[in-house]
Design an enzyme around this catalytic site. Structure first.
Site, PDB file in Angstrom:
ATOM      1  N   HIS A 270       0.861  -1.184   0.000  1.00 47.48           N
ATOM      2  CA  HIS A 270       0.000   0.000   0.000  1.00 47.48           C
ATOM      3  C   HIS A 270       0.894   1.230   0.000  1.00 47.48           C
ATOM      4  O   HIS A 270       2.111   1.115   0.206  1.00 47.48           O
ATOM      5  CB  HIS A 270      -0.846   0.013   1.281  1.00 47.48           C
ATOM      6  CG  HIS A 270       0.021   0.221   2.484  1.00 47.48           C
ATOM      7  ND1 HIS A 270       0.706  -0.811   3.078  1.00 47.48           N
ATOM      8  CD2 HIS A 270       0.396   1.353   3.139  1.00 47.48           C
ATOM      9  CE1 HIS A 270       1.450  -0.324   4.058  1.00 47.48           C
ATOM     10  NE2 HIS A 270       1.284   0.987   4.115  1.00 47.48           N
TER      11      HIS A 270
ATOM     12  N   HIS B 197       5.779   6.288  -0.919  1.00 46.26           N
ATOM     13  CA  HIS B 197       6.466   5.034  -1.259  1.00 46.26           C
ATOM     14  C   HIS B 197       5.621   3.836  -0.862  1.00 46.26           C
ATOM     15  O   HIS B 197       4.747   3.935   0.012  1.00 46.26           O
ATOM     16  CB  HIS B 197       7.821   4.952  -0.548  1.00 46.26           C
ATOM     17  CG  HIS B 197       7.701   4.831   0.946  1.00 46.26           C
ATOM     18  ND1 HIS B 197       7.435   5.916   1.753  1.00 46.26           N
ATOM     19  CD2 HIS B 197       7.779   3.750   1.782  1.00 46.26           C
ATOM     20  CE1 HIS B 197       7.368   5.512   3.012  1.00 46.26           C
ATOM     21  NE2 HIS B 197       7.557   4.201   3.058  1.00 46.26           N
TER      22      HIS B 197
HETATM   23  P1  2AM Z   1       6.766   2.157   6.128  1.00 38.23           P
HETATM   24  O1  2AM Z   1       6.175   1.167   5.174  1.00 38.23           O
HETATM   25  O2  2AM Z   1       7.634   3.156   5.459  1.00 38.23           O
HETATM   26  O3  2AM Z   1       7.403   1.496   7.317  1.00 38.23           O
HETATM   27  C1  2AM Z   1       1.670   0.911   8.488  1.00 38.23           C
HETATM   28  O4  2AM Z   1       2.608   0.610   9.474  1.00 38.23           O
HETATM   29  C2  2AM Z   1       2.193   1.980   7.574  1.00 38.23           C
HETATM   30  O5  2AM Z   1       2.456   3.148   8.330  1.00 38.23           O
HETATM   31  C3  2AM Z   1       3.480   1.637   6.845  1.00 38.23           C
HETATM   32  O6  2AM Z   1       3.358   2.066   5.509  1.00 38.23           O
HETATM   33  C4  2AM Z   1       4.556   2.415   7.548  1.00 38.23           C
HETATM   34  O7  2AM Z   1       5.514   2.980   6.708  1.00 38.23           O
HETATM   35  C5  2AM Z   1       3.779   3.558   8.133  1.00 38.23           C
HETATM   36  N1  2AM Z   1       4.359   3.939   9.420  1.00 38.23           N
HETATM   37  C6  2AM Z   1       4.547   3.150  10.498  1.00 38.23           C
HETATM   38  N2  2AM Z   1       5.062   3.865  11.528  1.00 38.23           N
HETATM   39  C7  2AM Z   1       5.196   5.131  11.082  1.00 38.23           C
HETATM   40  C8  2AM Z   1       5.642   6.341  11.669  1.00 38.23           C
HETATM   41  N3  2AM Z   1       6.063   6.397  12.932  1.00 38.23           N
HETATM   42  N4  2AM Z   1       5.638   7.456  10.904  1.00 38.23           N
HETATM   43  C9  2AM Z   1       5.218   7.426   9.638  1.00 38.23           C
HETATM   44  N5  2AM Z   1       4.773   6.304   9.025  1.00 38.23           N
HETATM   45  C10 2AM Z   1       4.745   5.178   9.737  1.00 38.23           C
END
Ligand code: 2AM
Length: 184
Positions: free
Chosen positions: A43, A125
């Site tokens: 996603h 991303h």
């Molecule tokens: P990532 O894929 O770059 O790790 C569910 O966890 C989604 O939220 C993922 O796409 C993750 O990004 C994002 N995510 C998790 N923790 C986060 C944080 N502290 N700040 C921003 N995005 C976060």
């Protein structure tokens, strides 16, 4: 008091595109390159909300329903590796204005509701691999997926029995002057 949920707003990828991306990933990355994200979990996050109470979720949903903007097309034509977070990602060289606007709106609403927002600029991303080691070679550009985006989704993230699952809770249509949201 009700339990909180770990929530985030994101763009959903259709299942055929998730499968295509997974095939491409299998062709271009060695099994030991990193921990692959499951196809159904691919996603693009718009705004991470963290642990949110039912009351705050309702407030965030009400604000999301007030967003009126047209849809847009996302061209996935870029890939990279963030060494610090050890993430290999798929992205876009030219994020459409609609994507930036939507993320900015949702992030601002989340911040107003008291959800901590990372001050780093938004880097749209799709995470492909986690725990990616330093030597991972990123395939040269030469791929392109076009994704028409007509809605955004509120997801819950649940970690159970060693696995993370993202469940859509609610979705909102873009490009629609009549505000609507569908419970999933
Ligand atoms: P990532 O894929 O770059 O790790 C569910 O966890 C989604 O939220 C993922 O796409 C993750 O990004 C994002 N995510 C998790 N923790 C986060 C944080 N502290 N700040 C921003 N995005 C976060």
């Amino acid at each position: 008091m009700s339990e909180s949920k770990r929530l985030f707003f994101a763009i959903e990828l259709p299942a055929p595109m998730q499968r295509q991306i997974v095939r491409w990933r299998a062709e271009h990355f060695l099994a030991q390159a990193g921990r692959p994200v499951a196809a159904a979990n691919l996603h693009l996050t718009l705004a991470f909300l963290g642990d949110v109470s039912a009351e705050k979720q309702r407030a965030l949903a009400a604000m999301a329903a007030r967003i009126t903007q047209p849809g847009f097309t996302l061209h996935l034509d870029d890939a990279g590796h963030w060494l610090r977070s050890r993430v290999v990602w798929l992205g876009t060289r030219q994020p459409p204005r609609g994507l930036l606007q939507l993320a900015s709106m949702l992030r601002a609403q989340a911040a107003r509701s008291g959800c901590y927002q990372n001050p780093q600029p938004f880097h749209p991303h799709i995470t492909l691999l986690r725990n990616a080691g330093q030597g991972v070679a990123i395939p040269p550009p030469g791929f392109l997926w076009a994704l028409p985006v007509n809605e955004f989704v509120l997801y819950e993230s649940v970690f159970a029995r060693g696995r993370t699952r993202y469940t859509p809770l609610q979705r909102w249509t873009l490009g629609n002057t009549e505000r609507n949201s569908d419970e999933v």
